[in-house]
Design an enzyme around this catalytic site. Sequence first.
Site, mmCIF file in Angstrom:
data_model
loop_
_atom_site.group_PDB
_atom_site.id
_atom_site.type_symbol
_atom_site.label_atom_id
_atom_site.label_comp_id
_atom_site.label_asym_id
_atom_site.label_seq_id
_atom_site.Cartn_x
_atom_site.Cartn_y
_atom_site.Cartn_z
ATOM 1 N N CYS A 229 -6.352 -2.741 7.646
ATOM 2 C CA CYS A 229 -7.546 -1.896 7.544
ATOM 3 C C CYS A 229 -8.693 -2.567 6.805
ATOM 4 O O CYS A 229 -9.852 -2.310 7.101
ATOM 5 C CB CYS A 229 -7.198 -0.565 6.886
ATOM 6 S SG CYS A 229 -6.734 -0.684 5.135
ATOM 7 N N CYS B 276 0.832 -1.207 0.000
ATOM 8 C CA CYS B 276 0.000 0.000 0.000
ATOM 9 C C CYS B 276 0.867 1.257 0.000
ATOM 10 O O CYS B 276 0.593 2.212 -0.729
ATOM 11 C CB CYS B 276 -0.927 -0.020 1.215
ATOM 12 S SG CYS B 276 -2.113 1.334 1.250
#
Length: 356
Positions: free
Chosen positions: A200, A103
């Site tokens: 997340c 990410c």
Amino acid sequence: MSRVVVGMSGGVDSSVAACLLKEQGYEVIGVTMQIWQEEAREFQEENGGCCGLSAVEDARRVAARLDIPYYVMNFRKEFQEHVIDYFTEEYLRGRTPNPCIACNRYVKWEALLSRSLSIGADYIATGHYARVARLPNGRYSIRRSAASAKDQTYALYNLTQDQLRRTLMPVGEYSKEEIRRMAEQIGLPVAQKPDSQDICFIPDGDYASFIERNAGKELQKGNFVTSDGRILGQHKGIIHYTVGQRKGLGLALGYPAFVLEIRPETREVVIGTHEESLADSLRVTDVNFMSVEDLTEPRRVFVKIRYNHKGVWGTIEKTGEDEVTCTFEEPQRAVTPGQAAVFYDGEYILGGGTIL
């Protein structure tokens, strides 16, 4: 005046980063990266995460308090491709990915930087506990945080030189306690907001169910075996396990048992003793050099093989076009394929790669 886009997660670190940069004279624009897929609103509100709806609301309130422009940018496509699909595919291959590293490299930097440059920004900034430094040889590197207890450099080893020269990390000069105190002093509504802990996009921690949903298939069971092929029992499916794992195996062998290897082609999970789980060396590929352009001779470095690893000394040398071998000065447990090995030269990242 230089313009900087600050990636605002709704947490205290990125909020104070925006404040510090404004105080330093930058033209600051706050941006929250919307990476969630189309979940129900109730699910997003309950689980939050670093980029859920509650993050957007918190970041917007902080931006209003700081009197800076604020936008939400959609990066769902990039996040699906570079993080979720990668995460799923690696587990199906019997490897253990690090989605935060992916990410950072492809979404928080590559995609955000490209979008930021298109609106006239000179830099992007984050709330990471790390520092960007330009070295005497002209190259950029990530330097350890001034507060070692919160250091986040491990997950940033894969950034490119172009990304680094356009990156600001003001929080890296402070401790978490100092950041919270600053947030209190300037009246930020997120001053005491807890840190997010889990991945997340899997807030409930059930990796296996998530992988099965994303892959669109139910994974088959297989056998626990010893290194010499003796069957010890049946497991729930390879995605439930990672190399080095000890807990949750459901095996009563009379000795502490560890996962030594995962064989996706035969659906076997290899089990062994603590001694068998130790490794003298590792190999990495997908190498990214940071403080040096390339590795021309063997070099003694400090090595971390996972985020919470305390680190160990070792010697690295190139053993292929895109391969580095690291020999440890003392054997290490749980050298896990798919994770990153990050090599430090003093306070600076020399480079790193993905463990084979």
